[in-house]
Each structure stands twice: as C-alpha cells, then as structure tokens.
Design an enzyme around this catalytic site. Structure first.
Site, PDB file in Angstrom:
ATOM      1  N   HIS A   1       1.069  -1.051   0.122  1.00 39.16           N
ATOM      2  CA  HIS A   1      -0.103   0.329   0.065  1.00 39.16           C
ATOM      3  C   HIS A   1       0.940   0.914   0.110  1.00 39.16           C
ATOM      4  CE1 HIS A   1      -3.865   1.949   1.348  1.00 39.16           C
ATOM      5  NE2 HIS A   1      -2.796   3.103   1.194  1.00 39.16           N
TER       6      HIS A   1
ATOM      7  N   HIS B   1       1.618   5.560  -1.886  1.00 42.66           N
ATOM      8  CA  HIS B   1       1.264   6.481  -2.764  1.00 42.66           C
ATOM      9  C   HIS B   1       2.793   7.028  -3.650  1.00 42.66           C
ATOM     10  CE1 HIS B   1      -3.171   6.750  -0.713  1.00 42.66           C
ATOM     11  NE2 HIS B   1      -2.538   6.279   0.059  1.00 42.66           N
ATOM     12  N   LEU B   2       2.394   7.411  -4.626  1.00 44.86           N
ATOM     13  CA  LEU B   2       3.996   8.103  -4.854  1.00 44.86           C
ATOM     14  C   LEU B   2       3.281   9.425  -5.614  1.00 44.86           C
ATOM     15  CD1 LEU B   2       4.878   4.956  -6.560  1.00 44.86           C
ATOM     16  CD2 LEU B   2       6.457   6.116  -4.501  1.00 44.86           C
ATOM     17  N   ARG B   3       2.079   9.515  -5.592  1.00 44.06           N
ATOM     18  CA  ARG B   3       1.957  11.133  -5.633  1.00 44.06           C
ATOM     19  C   ARG B   3       2.546  11.220  -7.315  1.00 44.06           C
ATOM     20  NH1 ARG B   3      -0.968  10.509  -1.422  1.00 44.06           N
ATOM     21  NH2 ARG B   3      -0.266  11.657   0.447  1.00 44.06           N
TER      22      ARG B   3
ATOM     23  N   ASN C   1      -5.624   7.491  -6.143  1.00 46.21           N
ATOM     24  CA  ASN C   1      -6.116   8.577  -5.741  1.00 46.21           C
ATOM     25  C   ASN C   1      -5.794   9.405  -6.220  1.00 46.21           C
ATOM     26  OD1 ASN C   1      -4.838   7.562  -4.008  1.00 46.21           O
ATOM     27  ND2 ASN C   1      -5.899   8.865  -2.023  1.00 46.21           N
TER      28      ASN C   1
ATOM     29  N   LYS D   1      -9.165  -0.346  -6.075  1.00 44.86           N
ATOM     30  CA  LYS D   1      -9.827   0.298  -4.317  1.00 44.86           C
ATOM     31  C   LYS D   1     -10.273   0.891  -4.660  1.00 44.86           C
ATOM     32  CE  LYS D   1      -7.841   1.621  -0.807  1.00 44.86           C
ATOM     33  NZ  LYS D   1      -6.882   2.401  -0.371  1.00 44.86           N
TER      34      LYS D   1
ATOM     35  N   HIS E   1     -10.025   1.078   1.310  1.00 45.77           N
ATOM     36  CA  HIS E   1     -10.381   2.123   2.859  1.00 45.77           C
ATOM     37  C   HIS E   1     -11.759   2.146   3.543  1.00 45.77           C
ATOM     38  CE1 HIS E   1      -8.849   5.702   4.266  1.00 45.77           C
ATOM     39  NE2 HIS E   1      -9.818   5.343   5.002  1.00 45.77           N
TER      40      HIS E   1
ATOM     41  N   HIS F   1      -5.611  -0.859   5.423  1.00 41.96           N
ATOM     42  CA  HIS F   1      -4.579  -0.706   7.005  1.00 41.96           C
ATOM     43  C   HIS F   1      -5.071  -0.390   7.948  1.00 41.96           C
ATOM     44  CE1 HIS F   1      -6.890   2.254   5.460  1.00 41.96           C
ATOM     45  NE2 HIS F   1      -6.497   3.190   4.283  1.00 41.96           N
TER      46      HIS F   1
ATOM     47  N   ASP G   1       1.702   2.696   3.577  1.00 42.49           N
ATOM     48  CA  ASP G   1       0.437   3.839   3.085  1.00 42.49           C
ATOM     49  C   ASP G   1       1.967   4.906   3.619  1.00 42.49           C
ATOM     50  OD1 ASP G   1      -1.578   5.427   2.876  1.00 42.49           O
ATOM     51  OD2 ASP G   1      -2.322   5.479   4.780  1.00 42.49           O
TER      52      ASP G   1
ATOM     53  N   HIS H   1       3.327  14.106   1.879  1.00 45.67           N
ATOM     54  CA  HIS H   1       2.863  15.694   1.587  1.00 45.67           C
ATOM     55  C   HIS H   1       3.961  17.124   1.383  1.00 45.67           C
ATOM     56  CE1 HIS H   1      -1.284  14.640   1.621  1.00 45.67           C
ATOM     57  NE2 HIS H   1      -1.488  13.632   2.362  1.00 45.67           N
TER      58      HIS H   1
ATOM     59  N   ALA I   1      -3.214  14.606   5.453  1.00 44.21           N
ATOM     60  CA  ALA I   1      -3.243  13.079   6.545  1.00 44.21           C
ATOM     61  C   ALA I   1      -2.653  12.412   5.821  1.00 44.21           C
ATOM     62  CB  ALA I   1      -5.061  12.919   6.529  1.00 44.21           C
TER      63      ALA I   1
END
Length: 334
Positions: A10, A12-14, A38, A92, A129, A163, A235, A239, A251
């Site tokens: 899980h 996030h690589l943006r 997302n 997802k 989620h 998560h 996860d 940011h 978050a």
C-alpha cells in the site's frame, strides 16, 4: 539480516514533482509496491493506468521495482474489467470523502455491488479504505459490518482491508476465508496519544487515525507472528511540509525511507526476526499470487541518522525526522 524481495502492499507515490522526489526512495529498497490510484483526477481508466505506470518507471530510473497498479473504484463494465485485469493487481474502493483525494469515491455500497459482482467473476481483488463517516475513533469499527456483508455476499472475492488500525479488525481476519489485510508501520508503533496527547504532531496524523494502546498491541502481535493473512502496507503518504504544518493539516505519514530499518529493529527487539520475511513479502506473494523481482536487502544494527526532510522542491518530513534509529541498510543486491 537479509530480506528477500521486500514488498510494500500500500504505497502513495503521488505524481509530478512529488513522484520525482519520493519514487526512488521506495524503489531503491523495495522490490515492488501496490500503487494507490487516488490522484487528481483519479486513475480510473486503463489508459491512465498505463500512463501513470510509465511516469513511475521514468521517476525510479534504473532501480529494480515492480509497480503493481490499481484502478480507482467506479462503475465498470465487464468489458472494461476484462481489458484491465492483466494490467492491475486490484481495484481500490474509497468511501467518498474518507481521505485524501477520495471525493469521487463510493457513496453507497449497494450501488457498487454490480461492479463488485463482475470483479468476483473475473477474480479481480477488491482493496478497501474501510471507514464510515462516524465519530473518528469508531469509523473503522463501524465499517466492519460492511466487510462482513461483502465477504458473505461475494465469497469468491478476495478482499483486502487496507491499513487496519483496531483489535476488532484483527479478529475479523479469522472470521472469513476471503478477508485479508495490510497494516502500516505507524500503526504498529503509535497511538492517538502520540499524535495529539501533548503538542500536536502533524507528521503523525493520518487516516485512519491511530487508535488505543490495546489496538496497537493487537496489530503488533499479529504482525510479529506473521499472521498468514496480514501484509505490510506502509501507506507512506508524502505531503509537502507546508501542507502538514498548517491549519487543515493533510493526512499521511511518510515512512518510505525508514520502513525496513524500523521494522528490522521492531521484530528483532521482540524476538521475532525470523517472521519479518513473511510479513514483508512472503504473505503478499502468496495472497496476491505475484512474483516480484529478485532483490536482497541486507540490514545491520548500525545507527542511521534520519534526515530532517527529503527532497528539494517541496520538502517532505519523514517519520523520525532528525532522530537516530538503530538499524541501517548496508547493501542492496538486485
């Protein structure tokens, strides 16, 4: 300690500049990762999957790393799903508004069930989620009934509770054959007290929010024992510092650069070093039926000074920023 083909199930690589900053930090030490969809706009078409994968591969350069792609849940036709299946590891589902960039998510589970039925027929996993919009400490617990409904209504569908943060979710793993879960580094280590018990620590604020000591204890026990249905999913959610240290704090906890080192320390301190391989890779390979690229990561008990930030354009603050942790990565053989 040697870890073979560690996986982050899980991540996030943006995109854009942020992807350029953080992509290599996961690709260097992990063999592969499940990439969250997302973005803005969300990755909800096959051509977008291909384009995003291409941007990831460009960002990570020569690192040996397999991005396991996902689609953002919406209503999909059977034809769309058949075309997408060879190129994704799952779809997802986000409840609308539950977390970052989830406004286009699902508003009612019953409306999603025709697509879920098609996914079951095709053997495409559903990643969720799992939070309601109730009181923040109860959102995951309230969502467990939806997991029960889905697990019984679609018994051949492989469902991953993403998560998980509660002792109740750990117990649910053993109730249904088709339920699996990921757990993050931070939820094995912290409680809500670490986030807001003293001065507010925005860099530990994430969704789902950290819970009670008894929840952390249940998660840690399951991870240390390498529960066969539990996988590591960081996860890790970068940011820019200015979006964390502000009113309306974003978050997400950024753990990608230190996850393996901290896990090695955690499992060793608890006398369970031999179980880390299953938790970090073997369980995920078996559950998802994936064969990641070969990569050997050697970790040693040598202090590592965690940088205060990573990246020059929009600096990101990692967990344990400016602190010294007990383990380091000595070598990576891929």
């Amino acid at each position: 300690m040697i870890l073979n083909s560690p996986l982050d199930m899980h991540l996030h690589l943006r995109d854009g500049e942020m992807l350029g900053q953080v992509g290599k930090l996961s690709a260097e030490s992990f063999s592969g990762a499940v990439i969250m969809p997302n973005l803005v706009p969300p990755v909800d078409r096959l051509d977008m999957v291909h384009d995003y994968r291409g941007r990831i591969e460009s960002a990570i350069g020569d690192h040996v790393f397999d991005p396991f792609m996902t689609l953002f849940f919406r209503e999909y036709s059977m034809e769309e799903l058949e075309a997408a299946k060879p190129h994704i590891i799952g779809i997802k589902l986000y409840p609308a508004g539950a977390t970052t960039n989830s406004e286009a998510g699902v508003k009612a589970i019953d409306a999603a069930e025709p697509t879920i039925r098609r996914m079951e027929e095709l053997g495409i996993p559903l990643l969720i989620h799992g939070e309601t919009h109730g009181f923040v400490m109860d959102r995951e617990k309230e969502f467990l009934e939806i997991y029960r409904h889905l697990a019984t209504t679609f018994p051949k569908l492989r469902i991953t509770m993403e998560h998980i943060t509660t002792a109740d979710a750990v117990k649910l793993l053993d109730e249904y054959e088709n339920l699996f879960a990921t757990v993050t580094l931070q939820h094995l280590l912290i409680t809500l007290d670490d986030v807001a018990g003293g001065m507010l620590n925005p860099h530990l604020f994430c969704k789902p929010i950290a819970k009670r000591p008894e929840d952390r204890a249940a998660l840690l026990d399951a991870a240390l024992k390498a529960h066969p249905k539990l996988m590591f999913g960081s996860d890790s959610a970068p940011h820019p510092r200015h979006k964390k240290e502000c009113c309306g704090c974003a978050a997400g906890v950024f753990t990608a650069p230190i996850a393996l080192q901290v896990l090695a320390d955690l499992f060793t301190k608890n006398g369970c070093a031999e179980n880390l391989q299953a938790f970090i890779s073997d369980n995920a390979q078996r559950i998802y039926g994936v064969t990641p690229p070969a990569k050997k990561v050697k970790l040693v008990q040598r202090p590592f000074d965690v940088p205060a930030t990573y990246g020059d354009v929009d600096p990101v603050v990692p967990m344990y920023a400016g602190e010294t942790i007990a383990w380091s990565i000595e070598s990576i053989d891929a």
